[in-house]
Design an enzyme around this catalytic site. Structure first.
Site, PDB file in Angstrom:
ATOM      1  N   HIS A 166      39.331  47.598  37.690  1.00  0.00           N
ATOM      2  CA  HIS A 166      40.221  46.744  38.499  1.00  0.00           C
ATOM      3  C   HIS A 166      40.924  47.590  39.574  1.00  0.00           C
ATOM      4  CE1 HIS A 166      43.052  43.647  39.545  1.00  0.00           C
ATOM      5  NE2 HIS A 166      42.836  42.910  38.474  1.00  0.00           N
ATOM      6  N   GLU A 270      36.736  45.246  42.889  1.00  0.00           N
ATOM      7  CA  GLU A 270      36.516  45.660  41.506  1.00  0.00           C
ATOM      8  C   GLU A 270      35.043  45.596  41.127  1.00  0.00           C
ATOM      9  OE1 GLU A 270      39.126  43.109  39.150  1.00  0.00           O
ATOM     10  OE2 GLU A 270      40.358  42.778  40.932  1.00  0.00           O
TER      11      GLU A 270
END
Length: 313
Positions: A166, A270
């Protein structure tokens, strides 16, 4: 530089332990054992390349807002576990004897971490696994993360998971940023109930909240920061999807651990495996790798090759 100086373990916020990696040319990375989370990546000029919120809460069980949280064994709310799974708010251990990796990362400054399930974890996700994470700094200041997940169930049962790095990139001004490499691809729009759409042919720019999962993405994606004259290049393997997220103003104000205006200075892109979850039988291992580089650039459209970006700057 001696290896002792290249890798340093020290106490940080609230007594949490972090590892600092330093490359001989001056680039560095910091990794918290809490979450196995990279919280800093600096180039050889000492410029911070990742975003961490000024309001981030470095206190378990809260996940750290920024850097590179590990989403495992569940991305977002794609399942019954807590948001983004539990790897990002568990304490990882330093892995002193990892199985060898067939990459050149061993010769780079690196740290190996490992996460195994606790008894409590087994109650909410009843599977035995070993999650090994290598974080390495390349000679050019590149940051590499290699994840290896192995099914160690003794009951013969497979397990399935979704995953994402992330990554929060630091950008000068979100309205001056574009993402290249995702044009014309299909995506799931999390703001429209995960409905499937097709991206237009132009590079992606930002003028409102975005939360999309791009599917079947290329192994290379570029983030061009016009104001900083900097291009981030993401290279990835084993991670077919790419999530693009910026909360914009309303969501930013609603997050306690995120400054009201900080959305202007960050962008999450991500590397992920979401649409087609990964299934491992006992003894099987999955590997997912991302390598991040930051290169000077002019505002060169369509140049995903850093060498070409450099040539046209």
């Amino acid at each position: 530089m001696s290896s002792e100086r290249a890798i340093e373990l020290c106490k940080a916020a609230n007594g949490l332990e972090k590892v600092i990696l330093r490359d001989a040319r001056g680039s560095s990375a910091e990794v918290y054992l809490y979450g196995g989370q990279v919280t800093s990546w600096k180039n050889d000029h000492g410029e911070e390349l990742l975003f961490v919120s000024s309001k981030a809460i470095f206190k378990p069980p809260k996940a750290i807002r920024g850097g590179i949280p590990i989403c495992f064994p569940q991305f977002s709310n794609h399942g019954s576990l807590e948001q983004h799974g539990f790897a990002r708010n568990r304490f990882w251990s330093i892995d002193t004897d990892p199985p060898p990796l067939p990459t050149n990362s061993s010769s780079q400054v690196h740290i190996d971490l490992i996460l195994r399930p606790s008894e409590e974890d087994m109650k909410i996700w009843p599977h035995s696994y070993e999650f090994r994470l290598r974080i390495a700094l390349g000679p050019g200041g590149n940051l590499m993360l290699i994840s290896r997940v192995r099914n160690t169930n003794t009951d013969g049962k497979p397990f399935t998971f979704t995953f994402a790095y992330h990554t929060y990139f630091s950008v000068s001004d979100i309205s001056e940023v574009r993402v290249e490499g995702l044009e014309t691809l299909d995506y799931l729009d999390n703001l429209q109930n995960k409905e499937r759409f097709t991206e237009q042919g132009d590079a992606i720019t930002f003028e409102s909240e975005v939360d999309k999962i791009y599917l079947s993405t290329p192994t290379k994606i570029a983030i061009l920061d016009h104001e900083k004259k900097r291009t981030f290049v993401i290279r990835k393997d084993g991670l077919p999807d790419a999530v693009v997220w910026n909360p914009w103003d309303k969501k930013a104000k609603a997050m306690a651990d995120f400054g009201d205006d900080e959305y202007k200075h960050m962008l999450c892109v991500e590397a992920a495996a979401i649409e087609k979850p990964i299934t491992l039988k006992p003894g099987e291992e999955w590997r997912g790798r991302q390598e991040l580089s930051a290169v000077p650039s002019s505002y060169c459209s369509g140049q995903l090759d850093p060498q070409k970006v450099l040539q046209c700057s």
